[in-house]
Design a protein around this motif. Structure first.
Motif, short mmCIF file in Angstrom:
data_model
loop_
_atom_site.label_atom_id
_atom_site.label_comp_id
_atom_site.label_asym_id
_atom_site.label_seq_id
_atom_site.Cartn_x
_atom_site.Cartn_y
_atom_site.Cartn_z
N ARG A 1 0.74 -1.15 0.00
CA ARG A 1 0.08 0.07 -0.05
C ARG A 1 0.60 1.21 -0.16
NH1 ARG A 1 -2.66 3.49 3.48
NH2 ARG A 1 -4.64 4.24 2.76
N PRO B 1 -5.87 -1.58 -7.34
CA PRO B 1 -5.46 -1.00 -5.93
C PRO B 1 -5.13 -2.45 -5.60
CG PRO B 1 -7.85 -0.44 -6.41
CD PRO B 1 -7.52 -1.31 -7.74
N ASN C 1 -5.47 -3.26 -1.98
CA ASN C 1 -6.59 -3.50 -1.07
C ASN C 1 -7.72 -2.43 -0.95
OD1 ASN C 1 -5.76 -1.61 0.78
ND2 ASN C 1 -4.09 -3.05 1.40
N GLU C 2 -8.72 -3.11 -0.22
CA GLU C 2 -9.83 -1.95 -0.06
C GLU C 2 -10.02 -1.66 1.20
OE1 GLU C 2 -12.59 -3.93 -3.59
OE2 GLU C 2 -12.65 -4.89 -1.68
N ARG D 1 -8.99 4.00 3.05
CA ARG D 1 -8.98 5.09 2.00
C ARG D 1 -7.56 5.65 1.71
NH1 ARG D 1 -10.46 10.79 2.01
NH2 ARG D 1 -11.57 11.29 -0.01
N SER D 2 -7.46 5.74 0.40
CA SER D 2 -6.03 6.15 -0.23
C SER D 2 -6.21 7.60 -0.04
CB SER D 2 -6.11 5.71 -1.49
OG SER D 2 -4.90 6.53 -1.92
N LEU E 1 -10.44 2.67 -11.56
CA LEU E 1 -10.01 1.70 -10.79
C LEU E 1 -10.53 0.54 -11.58
CD1 LEU E 1 -11.20 2.90 -7.23
CD2 LEU E 1 -9.12 3.47 -8.16
N ARG F 1 -11.32 -3.91 -8.18
CA ARG F 1 -11.42 -3.72 -6.91
C ARG F 1 -12.20 -2.46 -6.64
NH1 ARG F 1 -5.63 -6.69 -4.39
NH2 ARG F 1 -6.31 -8.54 -5.26
N TYR F 2 -12.88 -2.23 -5.59
CA TYR F 2 -13.77 -0.90 -5.26
C TYR F 2 -12.66 -0.35 -3.85
CZ TYR F 2 -17.42 -3.48 -7.56
OH TYR F 2 -17.95 -4.31 -8.57
N LEU F 3 -12.43 1.02 -4.19
CA LEU F 3 -11.44 1.37 -3.44
C LEU F 3 -12.05 3.12 -3.10
CD1 LEU F 3 -8.83 1.68 -1.60
CD2 LEU F 3 -7.78 2.55 -3.44
N ASP F 4 -12.61 3.87 -4.24
CA ASP F 4 -12.93 4.90 -3.87
C ASP F 4 -14.53 4.97 -4.63
OD1 ASP F 4 -13.65 7.80 -4.04
OD2 ASP F 4 -11.64 8.44 -4.05
#
Length: 371
Positions: free
Chosen positions: A124, A144, A146-147, A150-151, A166, A169-172
């Motif tokens: 990360r 990403p 991971n999820e 929050r980045s 993205l 994967r779901y990150l934002d």
């Protein structure tokens, strides 16, 4: 060649070779300079020249004739573009990431866009650094790591107005996403195993269940069991990693009062590891135990193919870059985040067969000593 540019040399050379064809009026069937001539002319190594030539051959601008040389196949239409996008992958060693990257590169070439490639090595902190280094570029495509958190770097790009897409994967929630239909794929593979008569099917995963791809595949597995009148048994769900080996996972499954006769592994790499472990114990796949994976990319360490779920890897890359370029080229675009879900398809191979009579096996000496 600008050696201080973040754009890789082979990308710069590829553009220069296209300009060479156009500026010198080279028609189809014209002989193209040799690798050594181009290396000397542009001051780059022959491997760099070969990489640029390979890409032009792949898209049909050049053609090679064995023993004769390289020739112009079609005069390219040059597009002027100052767009440079960054692609950040978790790794460049996994086949799934390379296949997705191939789709991105092909689409970038088609649209005349420069690509800067980076990878986070699954970390990360490295991902955050690469995102921060993308400030000032046209946009970012990110797979990403991971999820789970929050980045902050992604938030800074959003604040700067840099579009981001993205993948997987779901990150934002504010970003466009391109994913595959993990749940449908898992339903298909579990239905296949149930259709072969298997009633005790293990679910084997390596990454945490909170990861969307793992969670959705488990949901598909669970939905298939329910639809087929089978009860979900939590003891059949095992995680490999964090100290738990494949050998220990199989010890656990075979120690159950009613052991499974099949396993759905959350990816092909796990499926191949399970296949290897069972073969080492003298358990025949698929005669005594059926195995299915997800991705349809890995090769078995023996003759035969793995039953798996194929996902549109190159299409994921192409579609991700297309979404990004739409955002870049239409700055007034105000629609909310777009969600593209690509289909999956079951590929039946040589690792699944009708349910056998369950057979117990002994623990390995190594895993028994740990118990």
């Amino acid at each position: 060649m600008d050696r201080h540019s973040p754009v890789p040399l082979y990308h710069q050379l590829e553009r220069a070779l296209l300009e060479l064809i156009v500026d010198n009026g080279l028609a189809p069937d014209a002989r193209f300079p040799s690798e050594s001539e181009l290396s000397a002319r542009f001051g780059v190594t022959r491997p760099t020249v070969r990489q640029a030539l390979d890409r032009l051959v792949r898209v049909g601008v050049l053609r090679r004739e064995r023993g004769r040389g390289t020739y112009v196949a079609a005069v390219p239409e040059l597009r002027s573009s100052d767009l440079t996008v960054k692609v950040i992958m978790p790794s460049l060693s996994d086949l799934i990431h390379l296949r997705v990257l191939a789709g991105i590169v092909d689409e970038a070439h088609r649209q005349g866009v420069q690509v800067i490639l980076a990878h986070s090595d699954g970390k990360r902190a490295a991902q955050e650094r690469e995102l921060d280094r993308a400030v000032g570029l046209s946009g970012v495509v990110l797979w990403p790591v991971n999820e789970s958190a929050r980045s902050q770097a992604l938030a800074r790009l959003n604040a700067a107005g840099t579009p981001v897409v993205l993948m997987d994967r779901y990150l934002d929630a504010r970003a466009d996403h391109v994913v595959v239909d993990d749940e449908h794929g898992a339903v298909a593979v579990t239905d296949h195993l149930v259709g072969l008569g298997h009633k005790r099917i293990a679910f084997i995963h390596g990454e945490p269940m909170r990861l969307s791809s793992v969670r959705l595949r488990f949901q598909g597995y669970r939905a298939s069991l329910a639809a087929n009148g089978l009860t979900l048994d939590e003891s059949l769900t095992v995680k490999i990693g964090d100290g738990a080996s494949v050998a220990e996972a199989m010890d656990h499954l075979y120690a159950l009062a009613d052991p499974p006769t099949a396993a759905f592994c959350v990816n092909d790499l796990l499926a191949v590891n399970v296949f290897t472990e069972l073969r080492g114990r003298g358990i025949a796949v698929p005669d005594q135990f059926s195995i299915a994976g997800f991705d349809a990319l890995e090769v078995l360490p023996s003759a035969g193919t793995l039953t798996s779920v194929r996902r549109a890897t190159e299409e994921m890359g192409r579609r991700s870059l297309q979404l990004l370029l739409e955002r870049i080229r239409q700055p007034g675009f105000t629609d909310g985040p777009r969600h593209v879900m690509l289909p999956t398809a079951l590929v039946t191979g040589d690792t699944t067969a009708p349910r056998p009579v369950p057979a117990r096996i002994r623990r390995t000496k190594k895993s028994a000593a740990k118990a």
